[in-house]
Design an enzyme around this catalytic site. Structure first.
Site, PDB file in Angstrom:
ATOM      1  N   ARG A 248      56.517  97.333  -9.213  1.00 40.76           N
ATOM      2  CA  ARG A 248      56.765  95.896  -9.129  1.00 40.76           C
ATOM      3  C   ARG A 248      57.280  95.399 -10.469  1.00 40.76           C
ATOM      4  NH1 ARG A 248      51.530  92.988  -6.691  1.00 40.76           N
ATOM      5  NH2 ARG A 248      52.014  91.555  -8.383  1.00 40.76           N
TER       6      ARG A 248
ATOM      7  N   ARG B  49      50.612 101.317 -11.520  1.00 43.67           N
ATOM      8  CA  ARG B  49      50.770 101.114 -10.068  1.00 43.67           C
ATOM      9  C   ARG B  49      52.202 101.415  -9.602  1.00 43.67           C
ATOM     10  NH1 ARG B  49      48.185  95.748  -7.807  1.00 43.67           N
ATOM     11  NH2 ARG B  49      49.727  94.684  -9.090  1.00 43.67           N
TER      12      ARG B  49
ATOM     13  N   ARG C  23      50.025  87.259 -17.260  1.00 48.59           N
ATOM     14  CA  ARG C  23      49.265  86.955 -16.039  1.00 48.59           C
ATOM     15  C   ARG C  23      47.771  86.799 -16.358  1.00 48.59           C
ATOM     16  NH1 ARG C  23      50.870  91.637 -12.266  1.00 48.59           N
ATOM     17  NH2 ARG C  23      49.930  90.506 -10.567  1.00 48.59           N
TER      18      ARG C  23
ATOM     19  N   LYS D  34      42.241  93.069  -5.215  1.00 47.07           N
ATOM     20  CA  LYS D  34      42.118  92.057  -4.154  1.00 47.07           C
ATOM     21  C   LYS D  34      42.879  92.497  -2.904  1.00 47.07           C
ATOM     22  CE  LYS D  34      43.801  88.631  -6.670  1.00 47.07           C
ATOM     23  NZ  LYS D  34      43.920  89.101  -8.050  1.00 47.07           N
TER      24      LYS D  34
ATOM     25  N   ARG E 243      44.797  79.564  -6.914  1.00 50.72           N
ATOM     26  CA  ARG E 243      44.823  80.078  -8.284  1.00 50.72           C
ATOM     27  C   ARG E 243      44.686  78.967  -9.309  1.00 50.72           C
ATOM     28  NH1 ARG E 243      47.732  84.888  -7.081  1.00 50.72           N
ATOM     29  NH2 ARG E 243      48.545  86.177  -8.667  1.00 50.72           N
TER      30      ARG E 243
HETATM   31  P1  AMP Z   1      50.049  88.555  -6.938  1.00 50.06           P
HETATM   32  O1  AMP Z   1      50.759  89.503  -6.028  1.00 50.06           O
HETATM   33  O2  AMP Z   1      48.925  87.818  -6.254  1.00 50.06           O
HETATM   34  O3  AMP Z   1      49.619  89.194  -8.220  1.00 50.06           O
HETATM   35  O4  AMP Z   1      51.126  87.416  -7.330  1.00 50.06           O
HETATM   36  C1  AMP Z   1      52.324  87.729  -7.980  1.00 50.06           C
HETATM   37  C2  AMP Z   1      52.927  86.470  -8.598  1.00 50.06           C
HETATM   38  O5  AMP Z   1      53.214  85.503  -7.560  1.00 50.06           O
HETATM   39  C3  AMP Z   1      52.029  85.731  -9.573  1.00 50.06           C
HETATM   40  O6  AMP Z   1      52.079  86.273 -10.891  1.00 50.06           O
HETATM   41  C4  AMP Z   1      52.613  84.318  -9.501  1.00 50.06           C
HETATM   42  O7  AMP Z   1      53.837  84.229 -10.222  1.00 50.06           O
HETATM   43  C5  AMP Z   1      52.943  84.188  -8.025  1.00 50.06           C
HETATM   44  N1  AMP Z   1      51.812  83.647  -7.247  1.00 50.06           N
HETATM   45  C6  AMP Z   1      51.054  84.309  -6.304  1.00 50.06           C
HETATM   46  N2  AMP Z   1      50.102  83.511  -5.803  1.00 50.06           N
HETATM   47  C7  AMP Z   1      50.246  82.315  -6.429  1.00 50.06           C
HETATM   48  C8  AMP Z   1      49.528  81.087  -6.361  1.00 50.06           C
HETATM   49  N3  AMP Z   1      48.465  80.926  -5.559  1.00 50.06           N
HETATM   50  N4  AMP Z   1      49.953  80.064  -7.158  1.00 50.06           N
HETATM   51  C9  AMP Z   1      51.014  80.207  -7.973  1.00 50.06           C
HETATM   52  N5  AMP Z   1      51.719  81.335  -8.109  1.00 50.06           N
HETATM   53  C10 AMP Z   1      51.349  82.394  -7.344  1.00 50.06           C
END
Ligand code: AMP
Length: 238
Positions: free
Chosen positions: A181, A148, A192, A33, A108
């Site tokens: 990360r 990654r 996740r 994404k 989400r």
């Molecule tokens: P990402 O970088 O999009 O994979 O997000 C990393 C982490 O941030 C996720 O595993 C969640 O803990 C948190 N996070 C990101 N976006 C959201 C969202 N829209 N709602 C809730 N938690 C989020």
């Protein structure tokens, strides 16, 4: 020249009038994404709004939100809707979001989706959301996530299995030591994926039911996927 860049040039030449409006990029963790959002930013000149990046920024700055989010993110769980919605509301008010934006990682949950739909419905000028889901097979995702590595200086993303840096562990551009990360481990990936299947899959169904949804195959070259997303958005905006 990549096919996305060709499309960008063509868009400039023809003065393409398709206003993208709000685009949601959806898909399981690791489908690309973030990578696709950056391609679309170049194509349409609208900002990427990544809730993961915004939350990580809050964690790095030690804000009150960051303090709450840090532990939750470390476990691979979702930060509560109210906190994320408030953070997104503030970001959407910034002037660069006026012609559209690419939401990466938001909504989400169905709660977040209903909040966003309600907010956009109140804005006379805003186009409705279009959701595009990127599909990639589970084992491929596991390799993408656990392999990654990021450059902390220039944000270049590598993968130790599929796109390694020339010198193991160091950025080709900056020479900086690459970092992983904290949530890119197998255990956190599985959590996740569980959160995705339970909470985010219904969001996909929601936008599919509204008829503002497209699916693209994410196991192809970056430019090909980007061109597929642009075509889907143009078709759905007609
Ligand atoms: P990402 O970088 O999009 O994979 O997000 C990393 C982490 O941030 C996720 O595993 C969640 O803990 C948190 N996070 C990101 N976006 C959201 C969202 N829209 N709602 C809730 N938690 C989020």
């Amino acid at each position: 020249m990549s096919s996305t860049m060709i499309a960008v040039e063509q868009g400039r030449e023809t003065g393409s009038k398709t206003l993208p409006g709000p685009i949601l990029l959806m898909g399981a963790p690791g489908v690309g994404k973030g990578t696709q959002a950056k391609e679309l930013v170049k194509f349409w000149g609208i900002p990427q709004i990544s809730t993961g990046d915004l939350l990580r920024g809050n964690v790095a700055k030690g804000t009150p939100l960051g303090k709450v989010a840090k532990e939750i993110m470390g476990r691979g769980e979702l930060v509560p809707d109210s906190l994320v919605n408030e953070m997104v509301a503030a970001r959407l008010k910034e002037p660069d979001a006026a012609n559209g934006y690419i939401l990466d990682g938001f909504p989400r949950t169905l709660g977040q989706a209903h909040w966003l739909d309600g907010r956009l419905a109140l804005e006379a000028e805003s186009l409705p959301v279009i959701a595009v889901s990127i599909q990639v097979d589970y084992n491929q995702l596991l390799r993408r996530i656990t392999g990654r590595r990021n450059c902390p200086v220039c944000a270049t993303i590598y993968n130790i299995y599929m796109n390694p840096s020339k010198r193991d562990g160091f950025c080709d551009v900056e020479g900086a030591a690459l970092v992983q990360r904290a949530d890119d481990t197998e255990a956190v990936f599985k959590e996740r994926m569980r959160a995705y299947a339970g909470l985010t899959a219904p969001v996909v169904d929601h936008y599919r039911d509204l008829g503002r949804f497209a699916e693209v195959d994410g196991d192809r070259p970056i430019a090909t996927i980007a061109a597929g997303i642009v075509a889907a958005v143009e078709r759905l905006r007609k």
